[in-house]
Design a protein around this motif. Structure first.
Motif, PDB file in Angstrom:
ATOM      1  N   HIS A 140      26.037  15.114  -2.311  1.00 56.29           N
ATOM      2  CA  HIS A 140      25.422  13.980  -1.628  1.00 56.29           C
ATOM      3  C   HIS A 140      24.706  14.508  -0.395  1.00 56.29           C
ATOM      4  O   HIS A 140      25.346  15.003   0.531  1.00 56.29           O
ATOM      5  N   GLY A 141      23.393  14.432  -0.419  1.00 53.85           N
ATOM      6  CA  GLY A 141      22.602  14.912   0.709  1.00 53.85           C
ATOM      7  C   GLY A 141      21.207  15.280   0.253  1.00 53.85           C
ATOM      8  O   GLY A 141      20.874  15.164  -0.933  1.00 53.85           O
ATOM      9  N   PRO A 142      20.384  15.752   1.165  1.00 61.17           N
ATOM     10  CA  PRO A 142      19.025  16.156   0.801  1.00 61.17           C
ATOM     11  C   PRO A 142      19.063  17.362  -0.146  1.00 61.17           C
ATOM     12  O   PRO A 142      19.867  18.275   0.045  1.00 61.17           O
ATOM     13  N   PRO A 143      18.203  17.383  -1.167  1.00 63.82           N
ATOM     14  CA  PRO A 143      18.171  18.517  -2.108  1.00 63.82           C
ATOM     15  C   PRO A 143      17.992  19.870  -1.430  1.00 63.82           C
ATOM     16  O   PRO A 143      18.473  20.885  -1.928  1.00 63.82           O
ATOM     17  N   THR A 144      17.328  19.893  -0.281  1.00 65.73           N
ATOM     18  CA  THR A 144      17.116  21.169   0.422  1.00 65.73           C
ATOM     19  C   THR A 144      18.417  21.732   0.994  1.00 65.73           C
ATOM     20  O   THR A 144      18.445  22.885   1.412  1.00 65.73           O
ATOM     21  N   HIS A 145      19.488  20.936   1.014  1.00 73.48           N
ATOM     22  CA  HIS A 145      20.764  21.386   1.576  1.00 73.48           C
ATOM     23  C   HIS A 145      21.789  21.765   0.506  1.00 73.48           C
ATOM     24  O   HIS A 145      22.983  21.781   0.784  1.00 73.48           O
ATOM     25  N   GLN A 146      21.350  22.109  -0.673  1.00 70.82           N
ATOM     26  CA  GLN A 146      22.289  22.491  -1.732  1.00 70.82           C
ATOM     27  C   GLN A 146      22.679  23.965  -1.596  1.00 70.82           C
ATOM     28  O   GLN A 146      22.610  24.749  -2.525  1.00 70.82           O
ATOM     29  N   HIS A 147      23.151  24.325  -0.414  1.00 67.78           N
ATOM     30  CA  HIS A 147      23.492  25.715  -0.111  1.00 67.78           C
ATOM     31  C   HIS A 147      24.663  26.210  -0.956  1.00 67.78           C
ATOM     32  O   HIS A 147      24.661  27.349  -1.411  1.00 67.78           O
ATOM     33  N   LEU A 148      25.673  25.380  -1.162  1.00 73.50           N
ATOM     34  CA  LEU A 148      26.835  25.803  -1.941  1.00 73.50           C
ATOM     35  C   LEU A 148      26.441  26.036  -3.400  1.00 73.50           C
ATOM     36  O   LEU A 148      26.844  27.030  -4.005  1.00 73.50           O
ATOM     37  N   ASN A 149      25.656  25.158  -3.956  1.00 72.16           N
ATOM     38  CA  ASN A 149      25.194  25.327  -5.340  1.00 72.16           C
ATOM     39  C   ASN A 149      24.446  26.639  -5.496  1.00 72.16           C
ATOM     40  O   ASN A 149      24.697  27.410  -6.424  1.00 72.16           O
ATOM     41  N   LEU A 199      24.658  29.256  -3.564  1.00 77.18           N
ATOM     42  CA  LEU A 199      25.590  30.355  -3.330  1.00 77.18           C
ATOM     43  C   LEU A 199      26.399  30.655  -4.595  1.00 77.18           C
ATOM     44  O   LEU A 199      26.574  31.810  -4.981  1.00 77.18           O
ATOM     45  N   LEU A 200      26.873  29.604  -5.262  1.00 79.96           N
ATOM     46  CA  LEU A 200      27.716  29.802  -6.440  1.00 79.96           C
ATOM     47  C   LEU A 200      26.934  30.237  -7.673  1.00 79.96           C
ATOM     48  O   LEU A 200      27.460  30.943  -8.530  1.00 79.96           O
ATOM     49  N   THR A 201      25.685  29.806  -7.774  1.00 79.03           N
ATOM     50  CA  THR A 201      24.906  30.108  -8.979  1.00 79.03           C
ATOM     51  C   THR A 201      23.900  31.237  -8.783  1.00 79.03           C
ATOM     52  O   THR A 201      23.381  31.763  -9.762  1.00 79.03           O
ATOM     53  N   GLY A 202      23.610  31.578  -7.514  1.00 80.03           N
ATOM     54  CA  GLY A 202      22.593  32.589  -7.246  1.00 80.03           C
ATOM     55  C   GLY A 202      21.181  32.063  -7.443  1.00 80.03           C
ATOM     56  O   GLY A 202      20.227  32.827  -7.499  1.00 80.03           O
ATOM     57  N   ALA A 203      21.046  30.728  -7.551  1.00 78.74           N
ATOM     58  CA  ALA A 203      19.737  30.117  -7.775  1.00 78.74           C
ATOM     59  C   ALA A 203      18.867  30.282  -6.541  1.00 78.74           C
ATOM     60  O   ALA A 203      19.343  30.178  -5.414  1.00 78.74           O
ATOM     61  N   PRO A 204      17.559  30.539  -6.739  1.00 80.89           N
ATOM     62  CA  PRO A 204      16.662  30.662  -5.596  1.00 80.89           C
ATOM     63  C   PRO A 204      16.347  29.280  -5.018  1.00 80.89           C
ATOM     64  O   PRO A 204      16.425  28.300  -5.740  1.00 80.89           O
ATOM     65  N   PRO A 205      15.978  29.130  -3.787  1.00 84.56           N
ATOM     66  CA  PRO A 205      16.040  30.197  -2.790  1.00 84.56           C
ATOM     67  C   PRO A 205      17.438  30.276  -2.197  1.00 84.56           C
ATOM     68  O   PRO A 205      17.917  29.319  -1.604  1.00 84.56           O
ATOM     69  N   CYS A 206      18.090  31.374  -2.395  1.00 86.47           N
ATOM     70  CA  CYS A 206      19.438  31.563  -1.863  1.00 86.47           C
ATOM     71  C   CYS A 206      19.320  32.032  -0.417  1.00 86.47           C
ATOM     72  O   CYS A 206      18.867  33.139  -0.159  1.00 86.47           O
ATOM     73  N   ASP A 207      19.690  31.164   0.515  1.00 85.17           N
ATOM     74  CA  ASP A 207      19.600  31.474   1.936  1.00 85.17           C
ATOM     75  C   ASP A 207      20.919  32.095   2.386  1.00 85.17           C
ATOM     76  O   ASP A 207      21.886  31.394   2.650  1.00 85.17           O
ATOM     77  N   SER A 208      20.967  33.398   2.434  1.00 87.13           N
ATOM     78  CA  SER A 208      22.212  34.081   2.776  1.00 87.13           C
ATOM     79  C   SER A 208      22.580  33.925   4.245  1.00 87.13           C
ATOM     80  O   SER A 208      23.679  34.289   4.647  1.00 87.13           O
ATOM     81  N   SER A 209      21.671  33.361   5.046  1.00 86.21           N
ATOM     82  CA  SER A 209      22.005  33.165   6.454  1.00 86.21           C
ATOM     83  C   SER A 209      22.878  31.935   6.675  1.00 86.21           C
ATOM     84  O   SER A 209      23.472  31.776   7.728  1.00 86.21           O
ATOM     85  N   PHE A 210      22.968  31.047   5.679  1.00 85.49           N
ATOM     86  CA  PHE A 210      23.824  29.866   5.820  1.00 85.49           C
ATOM     87  C   PHE A 210      25.269  30.286   5.563  1.00 85.49           C
ATOM     88  O   PHE A 210      25.596  30.785   4.494  1.00 85.49           O
TER      89      PHE A 210
END
Length: 177
Positions: free
Chosen positions: A68-77, A79-90
């Motif tokens: 639940h949130g903006p699509p641009t904030h799917q950091h966990l997804n 991180l877990l899938t390695g899907a781009p763009p993976c922001d490693s700074s988060f």
């Protein structure tokens, strides 16, 4: 009563997260909560140290994920899938963790992005099987099954509320146990 702790005061041993591997069983509810919190804390430690082996030990092969949130904030997804763009700074650094039986709620905040997040993890037999992820959302947890926390009017009372989005105008939701 549910124990809340600041993650900087608790040490975790990842190998204790799975009770089958450490011979634990038949625990009281407090032990289940403690073990569940340990598993979740170990997962965050593994995320931040990039320890993929520990992540794989702690997560079910088919993790159920709600967002639940903006699509641009799917950091966990990502991180877990390695899907781009993976922001490693988060970095997921929980500021508080609380357990309600097998459900563990973690809350954190990324100051650089001005983003608050809440994760509600379900831990089954020491393995994380589900996560509900909320960004910039005020989350309230209520328990429906316990009569001692029901108000005289019959409505449910909250057992936990997120605190990091208090000063923002954000959507709110109720998570029922």
């Amino acid at each position: 009563m549910y124990e809340v702790y600041n993650t900087s005061k608790i040490c975790t041993v990842p190998e204790l997260a799975n009770p089958k591997e450490c011979g634990l069983g038949g625990e009281a509810n407090g032990d289940v909560e403690s073990r569940s919190k340990r598993a979740v804390k170990s997962l965050y430690d593994a995320f931040n140290s990039k320890d993929v082996d520990v992540v794989h030990l702690l997560l079910a092969p088919y993790l159920e994920w709600w967002f639940h949130g903006p699509p641009t904030h799917q950091h966990l997804n990502r991180l877990l899938t390695g899907a781009p763009p993976c922001d490693s700074s988060f970095k997921f650094v929980p500021l508080s963790i609380v357990a309600f039986g097998t459900m563990v709620v973690a809350e954190g905040y990324d100051e650089g992005r001005s983003v608050s997040w809440v994760h509600a993890w379900t831990v089954t037999d020491g393995i994380i099987t589900q996560v509900r992820e909320y960004y910039n959302t005020s989350v309230t947890v209520t328990r429906l099954s316990s009569q001692e926390i029901t108000s005289p009017s019959g409505s449910c009372q909250s057992v936990w509320e997120s605190t990091l989005s208090d000063n923002k105008s954000v959507p709110g939701l109720v998570l029922a146990l």
